[in-house]
Write a protein that holds these residues in place. Structure first.
Motif, short mmCIF file in Angstrom:
data_model
loop_
_atom_site.label_atom_id
_atom_site.label_comp_id
_atom_site.label_asym_id
_atom_site.label_seq_id
_atom_site.Cartn_x
_atom_site.Cartn_y
_atom_site.Cartn_z
N PRO A 136 -66.75 89.34 125.04
CA PRO A 136 -65.68 89.36 124.04
C PRO A 136 -64.42 90.02 124.60
CG PRO A 136 -67.22 91.13 123.60
CD PRO A 136 -67.82 90.32 124.73
N PHE A 137 -63.26 89.60 124.13
CA PHE A 137 -62.02 90.29 124.47
C PHE A 137 -62.02 91.65 123.78
CE2 PHE A 137 -60.46 85.87 125.06
CZ PHE A 137 -59.93 86.00 126.34
N THR A 138 -61.37 92.61 124.38
CA THR A 138 -61.28 93.93 123.76
C THR A 138 -60.02 94.07 122.91
OG1 THR A 138 -60.17 94.81 125.73
CG2 THR A 138 -62.58 95.03 125.62
N ASN A 139 -59.05 93.18 123.13
CA ASN A 139 -57.76 93.32 122.44
C ASN A 139 -57.41 92.14 121.54
OD1 ASN A 139 -57.46 91.55 124.52
ND2 ASN A 139 -55.47 92.30 125.20
N ARG A 140 -58.36 91.22 121.33
CA ARG A 140 -58.10 90.05 120.48
C ARG A 140 -59.43 89.40 120.12
NH1 ARG A 140 -56.75 85.10 124.60
NH2 ARG A 140 -57.98 84.01 123.02
N LYS A 141 -59.37 88.42 119.23
CA LYS A 141 -60.57 87.70 118.85
C LYS A 141 -60.97 86.72 119.95
CE LYS A 141 -59.62 87.80 113.86
NZ LYS A 141 -59.38 86.97 112.65
N GLY A 142 -62.23 86.33 119.93
CA GLY A 142 -62.69 85.33 120.88
C GLY A 142 -63.36 85.92 122.11
N PHE A 143 -63.79 85.02 123.00
CA PHE A 143 -64.54 85.40 124.19
C PHE A 143 -63.91 84.79 125.43
CE2 PHE A 143 -67.33 85.94 120.66
CZ PHE A 143 -68.23 86.93 121.01
N HIS A 144 -64.27 85.35 126.58
CA HIS A 144 -63.81 84.83 127.86
C HIS A 144 -65.00 84.75 128.81
CE1 HIS A 144 -63.62 89.23 128.22
NE2 HIS A 144 -63.83 89.06 129.52
N ASN A 145 -64.79 84.12 129.96
CA ASN A 145 -65.87 83.96 130.93
C ASN A 145 -65.56 84.58 132.28
OD1 ASN A 145 -66.48 80.98 129.33
ND2 ASN A 145 -68.21 82.28 129.87
N HIS A 146 -66.59 85.17 132.87
CA HIS A 146 -66.60 85.55 134.27
C HIS A 146 -67.62 84.64 134.94
CE1 HIS A 146 -64.33 89.18 133.47
NE2 HIS A 146 -65.24 89.61 132.63
N PHE A 147 -67.31 84.15 136.12
CA PHE A 147 -68.33 83.37 136.82
C PHE A 147 -68.12 83.43 138.33
CE2 PHE A 147 -64.92 80.33 136.00
CZ PHE A 147 -64.87 79.53 137.13
N VAL A 148 -69.23 83.25 139.03
CA VAL A 148 -69.20 83.17 140.49
C VAL A 148 -69.68 81.79 140.89
CG1 VAL A 148 -69.44 85.61 141.06
CG2 VAL A 148 -71.48 84.28 140.53
N TYR A 150 -59.31 82.30 127.89
CA TYR A 150 -58.89 81.12 127.16
C TYR A 150 -57.72 81.41 126.22
CZ TYR A 150 -63.48 79.58 128.74
OH TYR A 150 -64.57 79.27 129.51
N LYS A 151 -56.84 80.43 126.11
CA LYS A 151 -55.73 80.55 125.18
C LYS A 151 -56.23 80.51 123.75
CE LYS A 151 -51.19 78.53 124.19
NZ LYS A 151 -50.22 77.46 124.57
N ALA A 152 -57.24 79.66 123.51
CA ALA A 152 -57.84 79.54 122.18
C ALA A 152 -58.85 80.67 121.96
CB ALA A 152 -58.53 78.19 122.04
N ASP A 153 -59.11 80.99 120.70
CA ASP A 153 -60.10 82.02 120.36
C ASP A 153 -61.49 81.38 120.34
OD1 ASP A 153 -58.08 83.86 120.08
OD2 ASP A 153 -57.90 83.58 117.91
N ARG A 154 -62.07 81.21 121.52
CA ARG A 154 -63.36 80.53 121.63
C ARG A 154 -64.52 81.47 121.30
NH1 ARG A 154 -62.85 75.59 123.73
NH2 ARG A 154 -60.99 75.10 124.97
#
Length: 205
Positions: free
Chosen positions: A138-150, A100-104
Protein backbone atom coordinates in the motif's frame (compact mmCIF):
# COMPACT_ATOMS: atom_id res chain seq x y z
CA UNK A 1 39.03 13.88 -3.76
CA UNK A 2 38.58 17.66 -3.77
CA UNK A 3 40.14 19.80 -1.03
CA UNK A 4 39.65 23.28 0.41
CA UNK A 5 41.96 25.44 2.48
CA UNK A 6 40.93 26.39 6.01
CA UNK A 7 39.39 29.72 5.01
CA UNK A 8 37.08 28.14 2.42
CA UNK A 9 36.34 25.17 4.66
CA UNK A 10 35.18 27.51 7.44
CA UNK A 11 32.70 29.02 4.97
CA UNK A 12 31.56 25.60 3.72
CA UNK A 13 30.99 24.22 7.21
CA UNK A 14 29.80 27.49 8.79
CA UNK A 15 32.06 26.58 11.70
CA UNK A 16 34.91 28.28 13.51
CA UNK A 17 38.54 27.24 13.24
CA UNK A 18 38.51 25.93 16.82
CA UNK A 19 35.36 23.86 16.18
CA UNK A 20 36.91 22.32 13.09
CA UNK A 21 40.12 21.34 14.85
CA UNK A 22 38.24 19.97 17.87
CA UNK A 23 36.26 17.80 15.49
CA UNK A 24 39.39 16.36 13.89
CA UNK A 25 41.02 15.83 17.27
CA UNK A 26 38.08 13.60 18.20
CA UNK A 27 38.06 11.88 14.79
CA UNK A 28 41.65 11.02 13.97
CA UNK A 29 40.58 8.60 11.24
CA UNK A 30 39.11 11.55 9.33
CA UNK A 31 42.05 13.83 10.11
CA UNK A 32 44.25 11.34 8.24
CA UNK A 33 42.26 12.20 5.10
CA UNK A 34 43.31 15.86 5.31
CA UNK A 35 46.65 16.83 3.78
CA UNK A 36 49.35 19.47 3.83
CA UNK A 37 49.95 21.51 0.70
CA UNK A 38 52.68 24.16 0.70
CA UNK A 39 52.63 24.06 4.49
CA UNK A 40 48.86 24.67 4.71
CA UNK A 41 46.27 22.19 5.95
CA UNK A 42 43.76 21.17 3.26
CA UNK A 43 40.38 19.64 4.09
CA UNK A 44 38.30 17.24 1.96
CA UNK A 45 35.22 19.03 0.62
CA UNK A 46 33.17 15.93 1.39
CA UNK A 47 33.92 16.34 5.11
CA UNK A 48 31.69 19.42 5.26
CA UNK A 49 28.67 17.16 5.67
CA UNK A 50 29.89 16.12 9.13
CA UNK A 51 29.25 19.67 10.30
CA UNK A 52 25.66 19.76 9.00
CA UNK A 53 23.29 18.33 11.62
CA UNK A 54 20.41 17.86 9.15
CA UNK A 55 22.54 15.86 6.71
CA UNK A 56 23.96 13.75 9.52
CA UNK A 57 20.46 13.11 10.87
CA UNK A 58 19.26 11.93 7.44
CA UNK A 59 22.31 9.72 6.92
CA UNK A 60 21.93 8.26 10.40
CA UNK A 61 18.25 7.55 9.73
CA UNK A 62 19.12 5.73 6.49
CA UNK A 63 21.79 3.69 8.28
CA UNK A 64 19.33 2.69 11.01
CA UNK A 65 16.81 1.59 8.38
CA UNK A 66 19.45 -0.41 6.50
CA UNK A 67 20.63 -2.04 9.72
CA UNK A 68 17.06 -2.98 10.62
CA UNK A 69 16.49 -4.40 7.14
CA UNK A 70 19.71 -6.39 7.32
CA UNK A 71 18.71 -7.87 10.68
CA UNK A 72 15.33 -8.82 9.24
CA UNK A 73 17.02 -10.33 6.19
CA UNK A 74 19.31 -12.45 8.36
CA UNK A 75 16.31 -13.67 10.36
CA UNK A 76 14.45 -14.60 7.16
CA UNK A 77 17.44 -16.39 5.64
CA UNK A 78 17.94 -18.43 8.79
CA UNK A 79 14.98 -20.52 7.62
CA UNK A 80 16.45 -22.32 4.62
CA UNK A 81 13.06 -23.77 3.72
CA UNK A 82 11.42 -20.34 3.35
CA UNK A 83 10.46 -18.66 0.08
CA UNK A 84 12.62 -15.70 1.05
CA UNK A 85 15.73 -17.88 1.22
CA UNK A 86 14.90 -19.54 -2.10
CA UNK A 87 14.38 -16.24 -3.91
CA UNK A 88 17.50 -14.70 -2.39
CA UNK A 89 19.63 -17.52 -3.82
CA UNK A 90 18.44 -16.82 -7.36
CA UNK A 91 20.10 -14.52 -9.88
CA UNK A 92 18.21 -11.33 -10.70
CA UNK A 93 18.99 -8.57 -13.20
CA UNK A 94 16.92 -5.52 -12.26
CA UNK A 95 14.75 -4.13 -9.50
CA UNK A 96 11.64 -2.13 -10.44
CA UNK A 97 9.03 -0.07 -8.63
CA UNK A 98 5.78 0.86 -10.35
CA UNK A 99 3.73 3.63 -8.73
CA UNK A 100 0.40 3.58 -10.52
CA UNK A 101 -1.39 6.79 -11.40
CA UNK A 102 -4.71 5.09 -10.64
CA UNK A 103 -5.67 3.97 -7.12
CA UNK A 104 -5.30 0.25 -7.81
CA UNK A 105 -6.29 -2.46 -5.35
CA UNK A 106 -4.27 -5.62 -4.66
CA UNK A 107 -5.98 -7.80 -7.27
CA UNK A 108 -5.60 -5.10 -9.91
CA UNK A 109 -1.86 -4.88 -9.17
CA UNK A 110 -1.64 -8.67 -9.33
CA UNK A 111 -3.21 -8.62 -12.81
CA UNK A 112 -0.91 -5.81 -13.93
CA UNK A 113 2.17 -7.84 -13.03
CA UNK A 114 0.91 -10.97 -14.76
CA UNK A 115 -0.08 -8.90 -17.77
CA UNK A 116 3.46 -7.51 -17.98
CA UNK A 117 5.03 -10.95 -17.75
CA UNK A 118 2.68 -12.43 -20.36
CA UNK A 119 3.52 -9.54 -22.70
CA UNK A 120 7.29 -10.02 -22.32
CA UNK A 121 7.10 -13.80 -22.50
CA UNK A 122 5.03 -13.71 -25.68
CA UNK A 123 7.35 -11.16 -27.27
CA UNK A 124 10.66 -12.89 -26.47
CA UNK A 125 9.50 -16.51 -26.05
CA UNK A 126 12.56 -18.82 -26.14
CA UNK A 127 15.10 -16.08 -26.96
CA UNK A 128 15.95 -15.67 -23.26
CA UNK A 129 15.19 -17.15 -19.88
CA UNK A 130 12.82 -14.77 -18.13
CA UNK A 131 11.49 -14.83 -14.59
CA UNK A 132 9.86 -12.34 -12.29
CA UNK A 133 9.05 -12.03 -8.61
CA UNK A 134 6.78 -9.25 -7.35
CA UNK A 135 5.15 -7.97 -4.20
CA UNK A 136 2.28 -5.53 -3.70
CA UNK A 137 2.34 -2.84 -1.03
CA UNK A 138 0.00 0.00 0.00
CA UNK A 139 1.03 3.62 -0.49
CA UNK A 140 1.77 5.44 2.75
CA UNK A 141 0.61 8.85 1.51
CA UNK A 142 -2.44 8.01 -0.65
CA UNK A 143 -5.01 5.35 -1.42
CA UNK A 144 -4.17 2.33 -3.52
CA UNK A 145 -1.23 -0.03 -3.94
CA UNK A 146 2.02 -0.19 -5.87
CA UNK A 147 4.38 -2.95 -6.99
CA UNK A 148 8.01 -3.83 -6.42
CA UNK A 149 9.43 -6.54 -8.64
CA UNK A 150 12.68 -8.11 -9.73
CA UNK A 151 13.32 -9.68 -13.13
CA UNK A 152 15.99 -12.02 -14.39
CA UNK A 153 16.89 -11.70 -18.08
CA UNK A 154 19.42 -14.35 -19.05
CA UNK A 155 20.47 -12.74 -22.35
CA UNK A 156 22.32 -9.56 -21.39
CA UNK A 157 22.02 -8.25 -24.94
CA UNK A 158 18.29 -7.85 -24.32
CA UNK A 159 18.60 -5.94 -21.04
CA UNK A 160 18.18 -2.43 -22.42
CA UNK A 161 15.40 -3.45 -24.79
CA UNK A 162 13.35 -5.19 -22.11
CA UNK A 163 13.81 -2.28 -19.69
CA UNK A 164 12.45 -0.01 -22.41
CA UNK A 165 9.53 -2.41 -22.98
CA UNK A 166 8.63 -2.35 -19.28
CA UNK A 167 8.80 1.43 -19.10
CA UNK A 168 6.60 1.71 -22.19
CA UNK A 169 4.16 -0.84 -20.78
CA UNK A 170 3.62 1.45 -17.79
CA UNK A 171 4.01 4.72 -19.68
CA UNK A 172 1.17 6.37 -17.72
CA UNK A 173 2.71 5.44 -14.37
CA UNK A 174 5.96 6.24 -12.57
CA UNK A 175 8.58 3.53 -13.08
CA UNK A 176 11.87 3.40 -11.19
CA UNK A 177 14.54 0.88 -12.18
CA UNK A 178 17.99 0.00 -10.87
CA UNK A 179 20.48 -2.83 -11.22
CA UNK A 180 19.58 -5.54 -8.73
CA UNK A 181 21.65 -5.59 -5.54
CA UNK A 182 20.87 -8.60 -3.37
CA UNK A 183 21.97 -6.70 -0.26
CA UNK A 184 19.85 -3.60 -0.93
CA UNK A 185 17.05 -3.83 -3.49
CA UNK A 186 16.21 -7.36 -2.44
CA UNK A 187 15.69 -6.44 1.17
CA UNK A 188 12.25 -4.94 0.59
CA UNK A 189 10.59 -8.31 0.17
CA UNK A 190 12.92 -10.66 2.00
CA UNK A 191 12.40 -8.70 5.19
CA UNK A 192 8.63 -8.97 5.10
CA UNK A 193 6.79 -10.91 7.77
CA UNK A 194 5.46 -13.53 5.38
CA UNK A 195 4.02 -13.58 1.87
CA UNK A 196 0.26 -13.86 1.56
CA UNK A 197 -2.33 -14.28 -1.20
CA UNK A 198 -2.26 -11.76 -4.02
CA UNK A 199 0.45 -9.76 -2.22
CA UNK A 200 3.11 -11.59 -4.28
CA UNK A 201 3.87 -14.12 -7.00
CA UNK A 202 6.77 -15.82 -8.76
CA UNK A 203 6.51 -16.36 -12.53
CA UNK A 204 8.95 -18.00 -14.94
CA UNK A 205 9.02 -19.50 -18.43
Amino acid sequence: MKYENLKKFIISTKSSKSTIYRFYKKNEDLFIETKLSSGKRMFPVDHARYFDSEIMFDENKILRQENKSMRNLIDCLADKESFQHTFWQMDWSFFFTVAYKADRQKMSCFKQMHGLYDYLNEKYQDSTELRMFFTTEPFTNRKGFHNHFVVHIEDKKLHEKIISDIQEHFNYDRVDVSIYDRYKAGLFYMSKAGLNGEDWDFINN
